[in-house]
Design a protein around this motif. Structure first.
Motif, PDB file in Angstrom:
ATOM      1  N   LEU A   1       0.816  -1.202   0.000  1.00  0.00           N
ATOM      2  CA  LEU A   1       0.000   0.000   0.000  1.00  0.00           C
ATOM      3  C   LEU A   1       0.853   1.257   0.000  1.00  0.00           C
ATOM      4  N   TRP A   2       1.993   1.206   0.687  1.00  0.00           N
ATOM      5  CA  TRP A   2       2.858   2.388   0.778  1.00  0.00           C
ATOM      6  C   TRP A   2       3.430   2.768  -0.585  1.00  0.00           C
ATOM      7  N   HIS A   3       3.586   1.790  -1.467  1.00  0.00           N
ATOM      8  CA  HIS A   3       4.108   2.075  -2.803  1.00  0.00           C
ATOM      9  C   HIS A   3       3.008   2.469  -3.785  1.00  0.00           C
ATOM     10  N   ASP A   4       1.774   2.535  -3.322  1.00  0.00           N
ATOM     11  CA  ASP A   4       0.667   3.020  -4.140  1.00  0.00           C
ATOM     12  C   ASP A   4       0.700   4.550  -4.106  1.00  0.00           C
ATOM     13  N   ALA A   5       0.796   5.182  -5.275  1.00  0.00           N
ATOM     14  CA  ALA A   5       0.922   6.641  -5.343  1.00  0.00           C
ATOM     15  C   ALA A   5      -0.275   7.340  -4.706  1.00  0.00           C
ATOM     16  N   ARG A   6      -1.456   6.745  -4.820  1.00  0.00           N
ATOM     17  CA  ARG A   6      -2.647   7.376  -4.247  1.00  0.00           C
ATOM     18  C   ARG A   6      -2.617   7.344  -2.722  1.00  0.00           C
ATOM     19  N   VAL A   7      -2.110   6.264  -2.166  1.00  0.00           N
ATOM     20  CA  VAL A   7      -1.998   6.186  -0.712  1.00  0.00           C
ATOM     21  C   VAL A   7      -0.963   7.190  -0.221  1.00  0.00           C
ATOM     22  N   LYS A   8       0.164   7.280  -0.920  1.00  0.00           N
ATOM     23  CA  LYS A   8       1.198   8.237  -0.513  1.00  0.00           C
ATOM     24  C   LYS A   8       0.695   9.671  -0.586  1.00  0.00           C
ATOM     25  N   ALA A   9      -0.172   9.937  -1.545  1.00  0.00           N
ATOM     26  CA  ALA A   9      -0.714  11.287  -1.671  1.00  0.00           C
ATOM     27  C   ALA A   9      -1.757  11.571  -0.589  1.00  0.00           C
ATOM     28  N   ALA A  10      -2.532  10.552  -0.230  1.00  0.00           N
ATOM     29  CA  ALA A  10      -3.617  10.751   0.733  1.00  0.00           C
ATOM     30  C   ALA A  10      -3.122  10.764   2.175  1.00  0.00           C
ATOM     31  N   TRP A  11      -2.053  10.028   2.468  1.00  0.00           N
ATOM     32  CA  TRP A  11      -1.634   9.875   3.856  1.00  0.00           C
ATOM     33  C   TRP A  11      -1.257  11.194   4.531  1.00  0.00           C
ATOM     34  N   PRO A  12      -0.482  12.103   3.909  1.00  0.00           N
ATOM     35  CA  PRO A  12      -0.180  13.372   4.592  1.00  0.00           C
ATOM     36  C   PRO A  12      -1.436  14.175   4.939  1.00  0.00           C
ATOM     37  N   VAL A  13      -2.433  14.129   4.069  1.00  0.00           N
ATOM     38  CA  VAL A  13      -3.684  14.837   4.346  1.00  0.00           C
ATOM     39  C   VAL A  13      -4.409  14.174   5.515  1.00  0.00           C
ATOM     40  N   ALA A  14      -4.474  12.845   5.487  1.00  0.00           N
ATOM     41  CA  ALA A  14      -5.130  12.114   6.575  1.00  0.00           C
ATOM     42  C   ALA A  14      -4.391  12.321   7.892  1.00  0.00           C
ATOM     43  N   ALA A  15      -3.059  12.308   7.846  1.00  0.00           N
ATOM     44  CA  ALA A  15      -2.267  12.501   9.063  1.00  0.00           C
ATOM     45  C   ALA A  15      -2.552  13.854   9.690  1.00  0.00           C
ATOM     46  N   GLU A  16      -2.732  14.862   8.852  1.00  0.00           N
ATOM     47  CA  GLU A  16      -3.062  16.199   9.357  1.00  0.00           C
ATOM     48  C   GLU A  16      -4.421  16.211  10.054  1.00  0.00           C
ATOM     49  N   GLU A  17      -5.390  15.475   9.500  1.00  0.00           N
ATOM     50  CA  GLU A  17      -6.714  15.425  10.116  1.00  0.00           C
ATOM     51  C   GLU A  17      -6.695  14.605  11.409  1.00  0.00           C
ATOM     52  N   TYR A  18      -5.910  13.522  11.435  1.00  0.00           N
ATOM     53  CA  TYR A  18      -5.751  12.764  12.684  1.00  0.00           C
ATOM     54  C   TYR A  18      -5.146  13.666  13.771  1.00  0.00           C
ATOM     55  N   ALA A  19      -4.137  14.456  13.384  1.00  0.00           N
ATOM     56  CA  ALA A  19      -3.497  15.369  14.335  1.00  0.00           C
ATOM     57  C   ALA A  19      -4.487  16.420  14.837  1.00  0.00           C
ATOM     58  N   ARG A  20      -5.357  16.890  13.927  1.00  0.00           N
ATOM     59  CA  ARG A  20      -6.368  17.874  14.325  1.00  0.00           C
ATOM     60  C   ARG A  20      -7.314  17.288  15.373  1.00  0.00           C
ATOM     61  N   LEU A  21      -7.730  16.036  15.153  1.00  0.00           N
ATOM     62  CA  LEU A  21      -8.629  15.382  16.106  1.00  0.00           C
ATOM     63  C   LEU A  21      -7.945  15.140  17.446  1.00  0.00           C
ATOM     64  N   GLU A  22      -6.693  14.706  17.387  1.00  0.00           N
ATOM     65  CA  GLU A  22      -5.953  14.444  18.620  1.00  0.00           C
ATOM     66  C   GLU A  22      -5.741  15.733  19.408  1.00  0.00           C
ATOM     67  N   TYR A  23      -5.444  16.806  18.696  1.00  0.00           N
ATOM     68  CA  TYR A  23      -5.262  18.097  19.378  1.00  0.00           C
ATOM     69  C   TYR A  23      -6.562  18.544  20.040  1.00  0.00           C
ATOM     70  N   GLU A  24      -7.679  18.346  19.352  1.00  0.00           N
ATOM     71  CA  GLU A  24      -8.964  18.758  19.918  1.00  0.00           C
ATOM     72  C   GLU A  24      -9.265  17.975  21.192  1.00  0.00           C
ATOM     73  N   ARG A  25      -8.946  16.689  21.196  1.00  0.00           N
ATOM     74  CA  ARG A  25      -9.152  15.888  22.416  1.00  0.00           C
ATOM     75  C   ARG A  25      -8.262  16.399  23.549  1.00  0.00           C
TER      76      ARG A  25
END
Length: 262
Positions: free
Chosen positions: A143-167
Motif C-alpha cells: 500500500l505504501w508504494h501506491d501513489a494514491r496512498v502516498k498522496a492521501a496519507w499526509p492529508v489524513a495525518a493532518e486530520e488525525y493530528a487535528r482530532l488528537e489536538y482537539e481531544r
C-alpha cells in the motif's frame, strides 16, 4: 441564502439579495447571513454590525441586502434558520457528541480514509495474494508504494493530528489548564504502518472460529474460549462481518476464504 430565496419564490432574480459573488473569498461559518442573524438574536442593526469591517464594499452591501430580506420577508426568515442549514452546518459524530465545523470535517475525512484503506487492503489481499496469508510488513509495503496512498496519507495525518489536538485541548480545558501546543503530524512510513495496523485490526478476528454457530457450542467443540474481539466484531449471533482473519501474531488472511472452505 440565494438558494433559499429562489425556493421561497419571493424575490426577483435581480433583487440585491439574490446576487451571486462571482469571485467569492474565504467565508467562515459564523459569517454566513443566517448565523449572523441568529447571533444578533434577530436584531437587524446588531446583525449589520457583525458584518466584517474588512470586507469589500460590494460584499458588505450584499450581506446587508440578505439580512434585510431575512428581516422583511417572513417566509425567507423561516427558511434562514440553522435547522434548515444542514448543508452549511453539517455535523459528524465525534466520540459521544455531534460536532460541526472543521473538527466535524476532520472526523468525516478520517472515517472515509479508513474505509478506503480497508477496501484497498482487502482487494490486495484477495487478488494479489489469493487470499493470503501475508505478513503485515509485506502488506503495508504494497500500500505504501501506491501513489494514491502516498498522496492521501499526509492529508489524513493532518486530520488525525487535528482530532488528537482537539481531544487534548478539551482535556486541558476540563482540568482548567491552558491549551496544549499543537504537534506537527507524522507522515512517514512508520506512522502509516502504525495507523494501518489500527485500521485493519478493527475488522480482523482470529482464524479458526467457524461462524453461524452459537458461541457456547463453539467453545465446547473447540475446547477453548471464544476471544472477546471475535464477539465484538461478529456480534451476539456470530455473523461473519470481518474483512480479515489473523493467523498467529502477524499473518493476515482474507476473510472471504472461510466461505470457500464450507
Amino acid at each position: 441564502m440565494r438558494g433559499s430565496v429562489r425556493h421561497a419564490d419571493q424575490l426577483a432574480e435581480d433583487h440585491p439579495a439574490a446576487k451571486v459573488d462571482l469571485e467569492p473569498g474565504p467565508l467562515k461559518r459564523e459569517q454566513r447571513p443566517f448565523v449572523i442573524w441568529a447571533r444578533a438574536q434577530a436584531n437587524y442593526d446588531q446583525a449589520v454590525g457583525l458584518i466584517p469591517s474588512t470586507w469589500s464594499m460590494s460584499r458588505k452591501r450584499l450581506w446587508e441586502a440578505r439580512l434585510t430580506a431575512i428581516r422583511d420577508n417572513g417566509r425567507i426568515r423561516s427558511i434562514e434558520q440553522p435547522v434548515y442549514k444542514r448543508r452549511w452546518d453539517e455535523q459528524w459524530k465525534l466520540g459521544n457528541q455531534w460536532r460541526s465545523g472543521p473538527i466535524a470535517y476532520a472526523a468525516e475525512f478520517v472515517d472515509a480514509f479508513e474505509w478506503w484503506v480497508r477496501e484497498k487492503s482487502e482487494w490486495w489481499l484477495e487478488t494479489t495474494k489469493n487470499g493470503g496469508p501475508a505478513e503485515i510488513d509485506e502488506w503495508v509495503n504494497a500500500l505504501w508504494h501506491d501513489a494514491r496512498v502516498k498522496a492521501a496519507w499526509p492529508v489524513a495525518a493532518e486530520e488525525y493530528a487535528r482530532l488528537e489536538y482537539e481531544r487534548a485541548r478539551e482535556r486541558a480545558e476540563g482540568n482548567g489548564n491552558p491549551d496544549p501546543a499543537a504537534a506537527p503530524p507524522a507522515t512517514d512510513r512508520a506512522s502509516f504502518l502504525q495507523k494501518f495496523r489500527e485500521i485493519v485490526d478493527e475488522e480482523t478476528v482470529p482464524e479458526g472460529f467457524p461462524f453461524a454457530t452459537p458461541y457456547d457450542e463453539l467453545e465446547k467443540k473447540l475446547r477453548r474460549s471464544v476471544p472477546a474481539k471475535l464477539v465484538k466484531v461478529r456480534g451476539k449471533l456470530n455473523v461473519p462481518r470481518e474483512r480479515f482473519q489473523l493467523r498467529g501474531k502477524s499473518e493476515y488472511l482474507w476473510a472471504g476464504l472461510q466461505f470457500k472452505r464450507r
